[in-house]
Write a protein that holds these residues in place. Structure first.
Motif, PDB file in Angstrom:
ATOM      1  N   PHE A  35      74.596   5.857 -73.488  1.00 23.50           N
ATOM      2  CA  PHE A  35      74.342   5.480 -74.083  1.00 23.50           C
ATOM      3  C   PHE A  35      73.118   5.738 -74.557  1.00 23.50           C
ATOM      4  O   PHE A  35      71.714   5.452 -73.961  1.00 23.50           O
ATOM      5  N   ALA A  36      73.285   6.286 -75.938  1.00 21.12           N
ATOM      6  CA  ALA A  36      72.321   6.788 -76.435  1.00 21.12           C
ATOM      7  C   ALA A  36      72.165   6.466 -78.108  1.00 21.12           C
ATOM      8  O   ALA A  36      72.423   7.104 -78.474  1.00 21.12           O
ATOM      9  N   PRO A  37      72.106   4.908 -78.213  1.00 24.89           N
ATOM     10  CA  PRO A  37      72.624   4.213 -79.812  1.00 24.89           C
ATOM     11  C   PRO A  37      70.737   5.363 -80.412  1.00 24.89           C
ATOM     12  O   PRO A  37      69.897   5.787 -80.163  1.00 24.89           O
ATOM     13  N   VAL A  38      71.333   5.053 -82.186  1.00 29.24           N
ATOM     14  CA  VAL A  38      70.801   5.845 -83.146  1.00 29.24           C
ATOM     15  C   VAL A  38      69.226   4.539 -82.907  1.00 29.24           C
ATOM     16  O   VAL A  38      67.654   4.674 -83.279  1.00 29.24           O
ATOM     17  N   PHE A  39      69.645   3.310 -82.816  1.00 31.65           N
ATOM     18  CA  PHE A  39      68.674   2.626 -84.211  1.00 31.65           C
ATOM     19  C   PHE A  39      69.192   1.009 -82.465  1.00 31.65           C
ATOM     20  O   PHE A  39      70.194   0.264 -82.482  1.00 31.65           O
TER      21      PHE A  39
END
Length: 76
Positions: free
Chosen positions: A11-15
């Motif tokens: 899980f690598a969300p931008v924000f």
């Protein structure tokens, strides 16, 4: 992919702040994700995935994540 298929990814969300705390807690972790179908709201056709791990709060709330916030492993 079809509904119910599983993949591993991070899980690598931008924000990170745009997500509930239970999802923020798994940011950067490699876990298994279950494909839930395609989004019917913008962005249309984007895959939706649910985290499959032992976090009880995350399981109970059943948050779905857009595929562009997950870095999937190439081999699965």
């Amino acid at each position: 992919m079809k509904k119910g298929d599983m993949r591993h990814g991070t899980f690598a969300p931008v924000f990170k702040g745009n997500y509930p705390l239970c999802l923020q807690a798994i940011a950067g972790l490699r876990i298994q994700w279950q494909y839930m179908g395609e989004s019917t709201m913008p962005p249309l056709g984007t895959g939706l995935f649910m985290a499959m791990n032992d976090n009880k709060l995350l399981q109970d709330q059943k948050h779905w994540v857009l595929e562009n916030a997950i870095e999937f492993d190439n081999h699965n």
